[in-house]
Design a protein around this motif. Structure first.
Motif, mmCIF file in Angstrom:
data_model
loop_
_atom_site.group_PDB
_atom_site.id
_atom_site.type_symbol
_atom_site.label_atom_id
_atom_site.label_comp_id
_atom_site.label_asym_id
_atom_site.label_seq_id
_atom_site.Cartn_x
_atom_site.Cartn_y
_atom_site.Cartn_z
ATOM 1 N N SER A 17 4.904 -3.555 -8.656
ATOM 2 C CA SER A 17 6.060 -4.359 -9.027
ATOM 3 C C SER A 17 7.069 -4.287 -7.891
ATOM 4 O O SER A 17 6.717 -3.985 -6.773
ATOM 5 C CB SER A 17 6.674 -3.822 -10.309
ATOM 6 N N GLU A 19 8.937 -2.142 -7.390
ATOM 7 C CA GLU A 19 9.002 -0.729 -7.024
ATOM 8 C C GLU A 19 8.495 -0.522 -5.587
ATOM 9 O O GLU A 19 7.618 -1.251 -5.121
ATOM 10 C CB GLU A 19 8.108 0.042 -7.994
ATOM 11 N N PHE A 21 6.374 1.655 -3.032
ATOM 12 C CA PHE A 21 5.263 2.614 -3.029
ATOM 13 C C PHE A 21 5.128 3.251 -1.651
ATOM 14 O O PHE A 21 5.375 2.603 -0.641
ATOM 15 C CB PHE A 21 3.953 1.913 -3.398
ATOM 16 N N PRO A 23 5.592 6.134 1.521
ATOM 17 C CA PRO A 23 4.431 6.032 2.408
ATOM 18 C C PRO A 23 3.322 7.035 2.090
ATOM 19 O O PRO A 23 2.242 6.918 2.642
ATOM 20 C CB PRO A 23 5.027 6.304 3.797
ATOM 21 N N ARG A 44 -1.164 2.277 3.532
ATOM 22 C CA ARG A 44 -1.850 1.850 4.752
ATOM 23 C C ARG A 44 -3.369 1.898 4.630
ATOM 24 O O ARG A 44 -4.076 1.505 5.561
ATOM 25 C CB ARG A 44 -1.417 2.712 5.936
ATOM 26 N N HIS A 66 -11.205 -5.126 13.168
ATOM 27 C CA HIS A 66 -10.189 -6.130 13.492
ATOM 28 C C HIS A 66 -10.540 -7.525 12.952
ATOM 29 O O HIS A 66 -10.018 -8.521 13.449
ATOM 30 C CB HIS A 66 -9.976 -6.197 15.002
ATOM 31 N N MET B 1 -3.110 3.270 12.318
ATOM 32 C CA MET B 1 -1.961 2.612 11.697
ATOM 33 C C MET B 1 -1.028 3.677 11.113
ATOM 34 O O MET B 1 -1.451 4.542 10.380
ATOM 35 C CB MET B 1 -2.476 1.671 10.594
ATOM 36 N N ALA B 3 1.889 5.330 8.742
ATOM 37 C CA ALA B 3 2.173 5.186 7.315
ATOM 38 C C ALA B 3 3.410 4.310 7.118
ATOM 39 O O ALA B 3 4.288 4.260 7.982
ATOM 40 C CB ALA B 3 2.402 6.556 6.684
ATOM 41 N N PHE B 4 3.455 3.606 6.003
ATOM 42 C CA PHE B 4 4.611 2.748 5.708
ATOM 43 C C PHE B 4 4.774 2.627 4.195
ATOM 44 O O PHE B 4 3.860 2.951 3.428
ATOM 45 C CB PHE B 4 4.431 1.358 6.332
ATOM 46 N N GLU B 5 5.958 2.164 3.805
ATOM 47 C CA GLU B 5 6.207 1.872 2.397
ATOM 48 C C GLU B 5 5.752 0.443 2.106
ATOM 49 O O GLU B 5 5.678 -0.386 3.010
ATOM 50 C CB GLU B 5 7.702 1.994 2.075
ATOM 51 N N TRP B 6 5.513 0.176 0.833
ATOM 52 C CA TRP B 6 5.010 -1.153 0.438
ATOM 53 C C TRP B 6 5.767 -1.611 -0.790
ATOM 54 O O TRP B 6 5.987 -0.850 -1.735
ATOM 55 C CB TRP B 6 3.513 -1.042 0.153
ATOM 56 N N GLN B 7 6.187 -2.864 -0.740
ATOM 57 C CA GLN B 7 6.966 -3.420 -1.842
ATOM 58 C C GLN B 7 6.601 -4.886 -2.015
ATOM 59 O O GLN B 7 6.443 -5.629 -1.041
ATOM 60 C CB GLN B 7 8.470 -3.308 -1.494
ATOM 61 N N GLN B 8 6.446 -5.299 -3.264
ATOM 62 C CA GLN B 8 6.199 -6.721 -3.532
ATOM 63 C C GLN B 8 7.537 -7.421 -3.729
ATOM 64 O O GLN B 8 8.361 -6.973 -4.534
ATOM 65 C CB GLN B 8 5.363 -6.893 -4.789
ATOM 66 N N LYS B 44 5.103 -9.598 4.953
ATOM 67 C CA LYS B 44 3.653 -9.750 5.136
ATOM 68 C C LYS B 44 3.112 -10.815 4.190
ATOM 69 O O LYS B 44 3.400 -10.772 2.994
ATOM 70 C CB LYS B 44 2.929 -8.436 4.849
ATOM 71 N N GLY B 46 -0.706 -13.087 4.428
ATOM 72 C CA GLY B 46 -2.124 -12.712 4.413
ATOM 73 C C GLY B 46 -2.373 -11.430 5.199
ATOM 74 O O GLY B 46 -3.341 -10.714 4.964
ATOM 75 N N GLY B 47 -1.502 -11.176 6.157
ATOM 76 C CA GLY B 47 -1.594 -9.934 6.925
ATOM 77 C C GLY B 47 -2.624 -9.955 8.038
ATOM 78 O O GLY B 47 -2.831 -8.949 8.705
ATOM 79 N N ILE B 51 -1.505 -6.870 10.267
ATOM 80 C CA ILE B 51 -2.266 -5.615 10.108
ATOM 81 C C ILE B 51 -2.954 -5.264 11.432
ATOM 82 O O ILE B 51 -3.014 -4.094 11.824
ATOM 83 C CB ILE B 51 -3.299 -5.744 8.961
ATOM 84 N N GLY B 52 -3.444 -6.286 12.137
ATOM 85 C CA GLY B 52 -4.068 -6.040 13.443
ATOM 86 C C GLY B 52 -3.072 -5.487 14.452
ATOM 87 O O GLY B 52 -3.376 -4.549 15.191
ATOM 88 N N ARG B 63 8.484 -0.424 6.314
ATOM 89 C CA ARG B 63 8.089 -0.988 5.020
ATOM 90 C C ARG B 63 7.528 -2.392 5.203
ATOM 91 O O ARG B 63 8.016 -3.163 6.025
ATOM 92 C CB ARG B 63 9.293 -1.064 4.074
ATOM 93 N N ASP B 66 5.640 -7.522 0.751
ATOM 94 C CA ASP B 66 4.494 -8.405 0.527
ATOM 95 C C ASP B 66 4.926 -9.658 -0.242
ATOM 96 O O ASP B 66 5.606 -9.564 -1.266
ATOM 97 C CB ASP B 66 3.413 -7.662 -0.265
#
Lengths: 182, 346
Positions: A17, A19, A21, A23, A44, A66, B1, B3-8, B44, B46-47, B51-52, B63, B66
């Motif tokens: 959501s 929220e 997430f 790392p 990741r 890739h 790669m 580490a990173f945070e991810w959020q929609q 991001k 399709g990434g 991502i590449g 972060r 998405d």
């Protein structure tokens, strides 16, 4: 990384959501080959890594990492995609199919049988991905021509050069299907 | 790669307000103070490209925001007044199989169909394709602090420039624009719709969207921080319209064209061409209108002779680098063929 792999009910799906997430490690549920499986992963973590490392589904191969070689091809909602370029966290609750979900040694998929019969494998490293692309093509178009097969496998790099045999394997399958349907 | 945070993101505006940098800016500051660049929050889709770039260590956002799930950015619709609106997140595969687009904008669908690989086309979004960073191997090398990334030197001039520009290539940077669909979209006079954090929308003509190094060495387009593409519009089709696209490359899949051409014109009932646009890909830092060629075709009836003359006029003004003069005969042949293909299409 703890790899608790078990079936869970749909109500246990962790739906992302607003929220934030990561790392660090988080718990997620992936729908792989019709089974909901809980895994620990980081944002990741790519889908290819999650399949191979957490779920031990090592049929999916990673070569270039890739998106350039298609060795890691799996189905996302029945469409072939490169699993190395997709984050596992993005596909929570989506339908994922790997080569392990297509068939096994006792129940080969028709494409796998045809690859064996037509000697369409040499070292075999590109083969799982190649089979996934070919099976997806067959599912949406059972009447195949050379051009359709060549387009479907155009993203795959095969250093052994099995391409002509792959095309033959697929064309024979197309003919068989047409014969079966009279 | 890293580490990173991810959020929609909850909406396009939400994504725009959360983003602190564009990917381009994050790559720029990556060459400066490390502290600033690791704080970037990037959008991001399709990434496929992002991502590449992250795997290669060229950008390491704190972060990812998405947007790939947002329904308001999906789908292809036909507009009431004719024309089509293509949501920013529409995949290349969805475009390649769309009957209406195939019928009315053959150059566009032909270009989309030749981009990347089937696997990538199932994932790559149209907007992401337009915004991918150039494929220049110095830009994409973490070991090269090139001008476009904020350095002081373009390595392509004295280095290996076989895949670089032959036009508009003497203003500090000699990239070619990497998007295959962009070549066709410029010929077809598409428009780009965008939205910013404050909800402000703008419509940008594709004529004004791409930026040459002479204007800005660091950006390939006019999008600002916190601005994202929401849709691409194609103008109303007409039965007199003709278009075609052709490219030449080393591989047929997952490769960027060495040379590409998109042609558009309207043919009146006497066979005279109007509104002619001849656009070159793989040739310049932006999709490039070959105006010398357009002038020869505009107001004329197409035949083998003026198609050939147009092609020759287009490459006569090229300024190839040490290793890419081979592109001239490729483009000459391709311009000629694409004009004839458009002229003989339905």
């Amino acid at each position: 990384m703890s790899d608790k792999t078990h079936e869970t009910g749909t109500d246990q799906i962790i739906k992302p959501s607003a929220e934030i997430f990561g790392p660090g490690t988080i718990s997620m549920v992936l729908n792989v080959n019709g089974i909901l499986q809980s895994i620990e992963m980081e944002p990741r973590t790519t889908l290819a890594e999650a399949l191979r490392t957490s779920l031990k589904l090592t049929g999916t191969k990673v070569a270039c990492n890739h998106g350039a070689c298609s060795a890691c091809t799996v189905w996302l909602d029945d469409l072939p995609v490169a699993a190395c370029g997709i984050l596992a966290i993005e596909v929570v609750s989506r339908k994922i199919t790997t080569i392990e979900g297509l068939g096994d040694a006792d129940h080969l998929h028709p494409v796998q049988k045809s690859f064996i019969e037509h000697d369409a494998i040499q070292c075999g490293f590109c083969t799982p991905g190649m089979v996934m692309s070919c099976a997806a093509l067959l599912a949406r178009n059972p009447h195949l021509g050379v051009e359709e097969v060549e387009t479907a496998i155009s993203g795959h790099l095969c250093r052994c050069g099995t391409y002509p045999h792959v095309v033959q394997a697929m064309l024979s399958l197309s003919a068989e299907q047409e014969a079966d349907h009279g | 790669m890293e580490a990173f945070e991810w959020q929609q993101a909850a909406s396009p505006e939400n994504a725009a307000s959360l983003a602190t940098h564009t990917t381009t800016e994050a790559m720029l500051s990556a060459q400066g103070t490390r502290a600033a660049f690791t704080q970037a929050m990037l959008i991001k889709a399709g990434g496929v490209d992002l991502i590449g770039l992250m795997k290669d260590g060229l950008v390491s956002p704190v972060r990812l925001i998405d947007i790939n799930h947002l329904p308001e950015l999906q789908g292809i619709s036909e507009n009431a007044g004719g024309g089509f609106t293509i949501g920013a997140l529409t995949t290349l595969a969805q475009i390649a199989t769309h009957a209406g687009l195939m019928k009315h904008y053959p150059a566009f669908v032909q270009a989309v169909t030749t981009a990347a690989s089937p696997q990538i086309r199932n994932r790559a979004t149209l907007a992401g394709n337009l915004l991918q960073r150039p494929r220049c191997w110095y830009l994409r090398s973490a070991a090269h602090h090139c001008l476009r990334k904020g350095g002081e030197h373009c390595f392509a001039y004295a280095g290996d420039n076989r895949y670089h520009a032959i036009l508009a290539n003497h203003d500090g940077c000699a990239i070619v624009h990497p998007s295959t669909p962009a070549t066709a979209l410029l010929a077809l006079q598409a428009q780009i719709e965008s939205v910013s954090a404050n909800g402000v929308q703008r419509v940008i003509s594709i004529d004004d969207f791409f930026v040459l190094p002479s204007i800005d060495l660091h950006h390939e387009n006019v999008l600002r921080t916190g601005e994202l593409i929401t849709a691409i519009n194609l103008p109303a089709p007409h039965h007199t319209h003709r278009s075609a696209y052709l490219q030449l490359g080393e591989k047929t899949a997952f490769d960027w064209p060495l040379a590409a051409v998109a042609v558009f014109f309207a043919i009146d009932d006497k066979g005279i061409c109007q509104q002619t646009r001849i656009v070159l890909g793989g040739a310049a830092p932006t999709p490039w209108r070959a105006r010398e060629a357009e002038r020869i075709i505009e107001g004329s009836k197409i035949d083998q002779n003026n198609a050939r003359s147009a092609a020759e006029a287009a490459i006569a003004v090229a300024t190839p680098l040490s290793g890419n003069a081979y592109k001239l005969p490729l483009l000459c042949t391709l311009i000629n063929r694409t004009i004839m293909k458009a002229a003989t299409s339905e």
